[in-house]
Design a protein around this motif. Structure first.
Motif, mmCIF file in Angstrom:
data_model
loop_
_atom_site.group_PDB
_atom_site.id
_atom_site.type_symbol
_atom_site.label_atom_id
_atom_site.label_comp_id
_atom_site.label_asym_id
_atom_site.label_seq_id
_atom_site.Cartn_x
_atom_site.Cartn_y
_atom_site.Cartn_z
ATOM 1 N N ASP A 213 14.437 -78.815 5.801
ATOM 2 C CA ASP A 213 15.396 -79.908 5.675
ATOM 3 C C ASP A 213 15.562 -80.540 7.054
ATOM 4 N N ARG A 214 15.416 -81.842 7.121
ATOM 5 C CA ARG A 214 15.510 -82.526 8.424
ATOM 6 C C ARG A 214 16.857 -82.299 9.094
ATOM 7 N N ARG A 215 17.903 -82.244 8.300
ATOM 8 C CA ARG A 215 19.234 -82.114 8.885
ATOM 9 C C ARG A 215 19.482 -80.723 9.453
ATOM 10 N N THR A 216 18.829 -79.701 8.868
ATOM 11 C CA THR A 216 19.062 -78.316 9.323
ATOM 12 C C THR A 216 17.750 -77.652 9.732
ATOM 13 N N ALA A 217 16.807 -78.445 10.215
ATOM 14 C CA ALA A 217 15.481 -77.905 10.540
ATOM 15 C C ALA A 217 15.554 -76.785 11.566
ATOM 16 N N SER A 218 16.492 -76.885 12.488
ATOM 17 C CA SER A 218 16.586 -75.874 13.541
ATOM 18 C C SER A 218 17.151 -74.556 13.029
ATOM 19 N N LYS A 219 17.708 -74.554 11.806
ATOM 20 C CA LYS A 219 18.317 -73.337 11.259
ATOM 21 C C LYS A 219 17.515 -72.736 10.100
ATOM 22 N N VAL A 220 16.320 -73.224 9.911
ATOM 23 C CA VAL A 220 15.485 -72.727 8.821
ATOM 24 C C VAL A 220 14.656 -71.536 9.302
ATOM 25 N N ASP A 221 14.541 -70.506 8.462
ATOM 26 C CA ASP A 221 13.795 -69.298 8.828
ATOM 27 C C ASP A 221 12.402 -69.267 8.191
ATOM 28 N N LEU A 222 11.850 -70.434 7.985
ATOM 29 C CA LEU A 222 10.553 -70.530 7.317
ATOM 30 C C LEU A 222 9.475 -69.752 8.062
ATOM 31 N N THR A 223 9.359 -69.969 9.366
ATOM 32 C CA THR A 223 8.295 -69.318 10.141
ATOM 33 C C THR A 223 8.446 -67.809 10.148
ATOM 34 N N LYS A 224 9.679 -67.337 10.271
ATOM 35 C CA LYS A 224 9.915 -65.886 10.311
ATOM 36 C C LYS A 224 9.570 -65.227 8.974
ATOM 37 N N TRP A 225 9.955 -65.862 7.875
ATOM 38 C CA TRP A 225 9.622 -65.287 6.572
ATOM 39 C C TRP A 225 8.118 -65.346 6.316
ATOM 40 N N ARG A 226 7.474 -66.378 6.829
ATOM 41 C CA ARG A 226 6.022 -66.413 6.689
ATOM 42 C C ARG A 226 5.401 -65.214 7.388
ATOM 43 N N ARG A 227 5.920 -64.873 8.538
ATOM 44 C CA ARG A 227 5.396 -63.716 9.268
ATOM 45 C C ARG A 227 5.685 -62.415 8.518
ATOM 46 N N VAL A 228 6.873 -62.317 7.905
ATOM 47 C CA VAL A 228 7.209 -61.125 7.121
ATOM 48 C C VAL A 228 6.199 -60.940 6.001
ATOM 49 N N PHE A 229 5.922 -61.999 5.263
ATOM 50 C CA PHE A 229 5.019 -61.892 4.121
ATOM 51 C C PHE A 229 3.571 -61.680 4.564
ATOM 52 N N GLU A 230 3.177 -62.227 5.702
ATOM 53 C CA GLU A 230 1.831 -61.967 6.221
ATOM 54 C C GLU A 230 1.655 -60.485 6.548
ATOM 55 N N LEU A 231 2.649 -59.904 7.198
ATOM 56 C CA LEU A 231 2.592 -58.477 7.515
ATOM 57 C C LEU A 231 2.590 -57.638 6.246
ATOM 58 N N TYR A 232 3.349 -58.084 5.248
ATOM 59 C CA TYR A 232 3.431 -57.340 3.992
ATOM 60 C C TYR A 232 2.084 -57.326 3.275
ATOM 61 N N VAL A 233 1.446 -58.489 3.195
ATOM 62 C CA VAL A 233 0.133 -58.571 2.542
ATOM 63 C C VAL A 233 -0.889 -57.750 3.314
ATOM 64 N N ASP A 234 -0.867 -57.838 4.632
ATOM 65 C CA ASP A 234 -1.828 -57.087 5.454
ATOM 66 C C ASP A 234 -1.628 -55.577 5.324
ATOM 67 N N SER A 235 -0.390 -55.140 5.035
ATOM 68 C CA SER A 235 -0.105 -53.708 4.939
ATOM 69 C C SER A 235 -0.702 -53.075 3.688
ATOM 70 N N SER A 236 -0.931 -53.885 2.640
ATOM 71 C CA SER A 236 -1.520 -53.358 1.384
ATOM 72 C C SER A 236 -0.832 -52.046 0.990
ATOM 73 N N ILE A 237 0.463 -52.104 0.802
ATOM 74 C CA ILE A 237 1.254 -50.887 0.629
ATOM 75 C C ILE A 237 0.882 -50.126 -0.633
ATOM 76 N N PHE A 238 0.856 -50.808 -1.755
ATOM 77 C CA PHE A 238 0.671 -50.112 -3.026
ATOM 78 C C PHE A 238 -0.756 -50.178 -3.564
ATOM 79 N N PHE A 239 -1.536 -51.114 -3.088
ATOM 80 C CA PHE A 239 -2.898 -51.266 -3.586
ATOM 81 C C PHE A 239 -3.853 -51.484 -2.416
ATOM 82 N N SER A 240 -5.009 -50.858 -2.502
ATOM 83 C CA SER A 240 -5.985 -50.941 -1.424
ATOM 84 C C SER A 240 -6.596 -52.337 -1.353
#
Length: 465
Positions: A213-240
């Motif tokens: 959102d342009r008005r709250t762009a500085s308060k968006v956690d988009l980049t951080k959540w992208r990193r969380v999900f990248e680490l999650y996929v790379d971890s392959s926790i439940f499936f090889s």
């Protein structure tokens, strides 16, 4: 430590809810049923060695003249307690009632003959006539006799029928086991529904805290959540995710727990939680981690119950020689439509939901990379074949007169022009990947300057010598 004790100890000490412990396989009760079956068979003169020899002979010779132990499927409206109708059948001469297998003791043979004369013919059990055994053709004048090394050898096409030996304890065994498996399947279904609702709720929060959102762009956690999900996929926790043969295979609970721990440690090492700009993000991350812990707990519970079932079936076979270790799981898969006693993997179902409804809420950069430069496809060009490239790479291909798409080899590159620009995708990339777009834009400007002014164009400006 005996398995029964170890199994009960794990149920009590691994933190399962009381209703889970109650629904678990009653291993000790099933062991008592096995002892009852063993005693019943002994009273009939069918100790484990004798019955095992009879059934092995039937299996090795693929000849139904000996014995069969069947788990018959009921009608579709049968209750869980009566899902299987076990039958121990022994072949006897249709006319005289004499058992056809010489491994049986005289006492057992007399009992079976008397039983066959008093027992009605089993519905559907009349079998085809025996094949003529080539080894007995020479004895056709004798009428046939028991071989010292095997079953009675018929000297002509000899009709026979199957006599059912009355057992009750095996029915009790399967009644208990199938009822408990039905309860476990229902438990797993309820758990899957509960966790699925959590995924949906979590998705609503993640969507809110990552929505650009342009008005709250500085308060968006988009980049951080992208990193969380990248680490999650790379971890392959439940499936090889490694190796051609193992890819997609469900991990065991111990491996999954180790992978989940690595994922949590990496989140702490990168201090992602403390870098969130919104409090809702930190709370949502904790819920996400707890969701995975609960998936792991469900996997562990299913794993130990699967092991308990395999152990008890193996013990049943060892004490009775009735060989249900393979036939029982196969029969479970052939139940009438709408009946299931094989609980589906909760981890598999929830992982699928995560990958289709939660992770896509935060677009992954890998899905929008140009296949030529492996950078973001800024000012994307969509070729007639459907493949997307950044405009800079397409210009380079056209200048080199390379008309074939690098991905599908379609003859489409030289036909592309300004009409192939994808403005909707360009807006999407600007919105969800602002940092990557700015970096690619600057990179393109430098490359365009080099094209126009040569290598003297350094750092985005022309150097005058």
């Amino acid at each position: 430590m005996k398995f029964a004790h170890a199994f009960q100890e794990r149920l009590q000490n691994d933190g399962y809810p009381p209703e889970w412990v109650t629904a678990a396989i009653s291993y000790r009760q099933l062991k008592k049923c096995i002892k009852k079956v063993e005693r019943e068979l002994d009273r009939l003169g069918l100790d484990v060695e004798t019955l095992g020899q009879v059934l092995r002979t039937a299996e090795q010779e693929r000849d139904e003249r000996h014995a069969q132990y069947l788990l018959l499927n009921p009608d579709a409206d049968a209750s869980c307690a009566a899902l299987f109708e076990p039958k121990l059948l022994i072949a006897v001469d249709e006319a005289t009632g004499e058992p056809l297998d010489a491994h049986l003791s005289p006492t057992t043979r007399d009992y079976l003959q008397q039983l066959s004369l008093s027992q009605p013919v089993l519905s559907g059990s009349r079998l085809s006539q025996l094949r003529l055994d080539s080894s007995s053709e020479q004895d056709s004048s004798t009428g046939g006799s028991p071989s010292p090394d095997g079953p009675l050898r018929p000297t002509a096409l000899r009709p026979f029928r199957m006599v059912e030996l009355p057992l009750t304890s095996d029915s009790e065994f399967f009644s208990i086991l199938t009822t408990e498996l039905s309860g476990l399947a229902a438990l797993q279904t309820a758990e899957k529904t509960r966790l699925s609702a959590q995924v949906t709720e979590l998705g609503a929060v993640v969507s809110k805290v990552t929505e650009p959102d342009r008005r709250t762009a500085s308060k968006v956690d988009l980049t951080k959540w992208r990193r969380v999900f990248e680490l999650y996929v790379d971890s392959s926790i439940f499936f090889s995710a490694n190796g051609d043969q193992d890819r997609g295979q469900q991990r065991d609970a111990a491996t999954a727990q180790a992978q989940l721990q690595k994922f949590s440690d990496e989140l702490r090492r990168q201090e992602i939680a403390v870098a969130f700009k919104k409090k809702e993000s930190a709370v949502a991350l904790e819920r996400f981690l707890q969701l995975n812990v609960e998936m792991l707990q469900s996997m562990r519970f299913q794993e130990i119950n699967d092991l308990a079932m395999k152990k008890i079936l193996k013990k049943f076979d060892k004490r009775t020689a009735l060989n249900i270790k393979t036939t029982f799981p196969t029969t479970l898969q052939l139940l009438p439509h709408g009946l299931t006693l094989l609980p589906a993997s909760t981890a598999k179902a929830i992982c699928h939901q995560l990958s289709t409804s939660l992770l896509p809420l935060v677009p992954s950069l890998d899905d929008y990379l140009c296949p030529v430069c492996f950078g973001i496809s800024w000012r994307p060009i969509r070729l007639r074949c459907g493949h997307i490239f950044c405009i800079r790479c397409l210009v380079v291909l056209q200048r080199a007169r390379q008309d074939h798409c690098p991905l599908c080899r379609g003859n489409v590159v030289m036909q592309a022009d300004a009409n192939n620009l994808d403005p909707a995708l360009a807006r999407f990339l600007r919105r969800y990947f602002p940092e990557e777009v700015r970096a690619k834009q600057k990179e393109n400007e430098v490359a365009a300057g080099v094209d126009r002014y040569g290598q003297a164009f350094v750092g985005g400006r022309c150097v005058v010598m």
